[in-house]
Design an enzyme around this catalytic site. Structure first.
Site, PDB file in Angstrom:
ATOM      1  N   CYS A 175      24.780  41.578 -12.682  1.00 34.89           N
ATOM      2  CA  CYS A 175      24.347  42.975 -11.801  1.00 34.89           C
ATOM      3  C   CYS A 175      23.112  43.165 -12.465  1.00 34.89           C
ATOM      4  CB  CYS A 175      25.526  43.832 -11.544  1.00 34.89           C
ATOM      5  SG  CYS A 175      24.774  45.445 -10.833  1.00 34.89           S
TER       6      CYS A 175
ATOM      7  N   HIS B  12      30.235  43.023  -3.672  1.00 30.44           N
ATOM      8  CA  HIS B  12      29.399  43.525  -4.821  1.00 30.44           C
ATOM      9  C   HIS B  12      28.616  44.618  -4.499  1.00 30.44           C
ATOM     10  CE1 HIS B  12      27.124  42.925  -8.717  1.00 30.44           C
ATOM     11  NE2 HIS B  12      26.269  43.752  -8.359  1.00 30.44           N
ATOM     12  N   GLU B  13      27.858  44.656  -3.450  1.00 30.20           N
ATOM     13  CA  GLU B  13      26.951  45.556  -3.084  1.00 30.20           C
ATOM     14  C   GLU B  13      27.830  46.924  -2.133  1.00 30.20           C
ATOM     15  OE1 GLU B  13      24.055  45.294  -3.985  1.00 30.20           O
ATOM     16  OE2 GLU B  13      24.546  43.287  -4.659  1.00 30.20           O
TER      17      GLU B  13
ATOM     18  N   HIS C 144      28.729  49.149  -4.942  1.00 30.91           N
ATOM     19  CA  HIS C 144      27.476  49.720  -5.400  1.00 30.91           C
ATOM     20  C   HIS C 144      27.622  50.984  -4.615  1.00 30.91           C
ATOM     21  CE1 HIS C 144      25.547  47.944  -8.754  1.00 30.91           C
ATOM     22  NE2 HIS C 144      25.439  46.794  -7.837  1.00 30.91           N
TER      23      HIS C 144
END
Ligand code: ZN
Length: 205
Positions: A120, A162-163, A166
């Site tokens: 990341c 993953h995004e 966030h």
């Protein structure tokens, strides 16, 4: 608290690539607010372009707004997947065109999962293995304002998850097999192999 528009104005007045905030910054741990037209169209387009440049410069395959200090539900993705076939194939890593996600939600499809190392831009210098759904459906709004439902598999599904994490205040480390945690020199020297088997045996995770 400064409103989103002032924050974006300030950011766009500054240098490119945009500064990326790192773990320990509160915005990375907060749920991003929905984007519902807080920025005029031209400003949103400029922000997305700045995020795109920042992702390319890093370099990375995805960047979420909280990573540039903005608590709003926007992310950009792109993966040229220009890596050796023996690395790409087990990861099902294929080219992913530039994509803008506004207010995305992700839903796993079926039961396939995959365990691979990821990293990341907000946790620089490290990598760890994360098990994620291998097939997902993502609902989002695109830059033209169209509501889209898209299916992603393999590495693209990993990037999207993953995004979207966030945007929900989650870092990949929250989901990682913590014994797999490795600094990048060790990862590249010892564990960046085709399958990850060697890392599992070596680090015993
Ligand atoms: Zn990240």
């Amino acid at each position: 608290m400064t409103d989103l528009r002032s924050q974006v104005e300030q950011l766009l007045a500054g240098p490119r690539p945009l500064p990326i905030v790192t773990a320990g910054t509160a915005v990375l741990r907060q749920r991003a607010e929905q984007y519902d037209g807080q920025l005029e169209e031209g400003m949103l387009t400029q922000l997305i372009e700045a995020m795109r440049q920042t992702m390319y410069a890093a370099p990375g395959v995805g960047l979420a707004a909280p990573q540039v200090g903005l608590g709003v539900s926007l992310a950009v993705l792109e993966d040229s997947a220009e890596i050796p076939a023996e690395i790409a194939e087990p990861r099902e890593r294929a080219a992913l065109p530039f994509t803008v996600l506004i207010n995305p939600t992700v839903t796993p499809v079926g039961n396939r999962s995959a365990l691979f190392y990821e990293g990341c831009l907000s946790v620089p210098g490290y990598s760890a293995a994360v098990e994620r759904a291998a097939d997902v459906t993502v609902s989002f709004t695109d830059l033209a304002g169209t509501i889209v439902e898209a299916d992603y598999s393999g590495w693209a599904a990993r990037i999207v998850q993953h995004e979207v994490d966030h945007l929900n205040g989650t870092l990949y480390l929250d989901r990682a097999l913590i014994r797999s945690f490795s600094d990048l020199p060790n990862y590249q020297t010892h564990w960046a192999g085709a399958s990850g088997e060697r890392a599992r045996a070596g680090l015993q995770f």
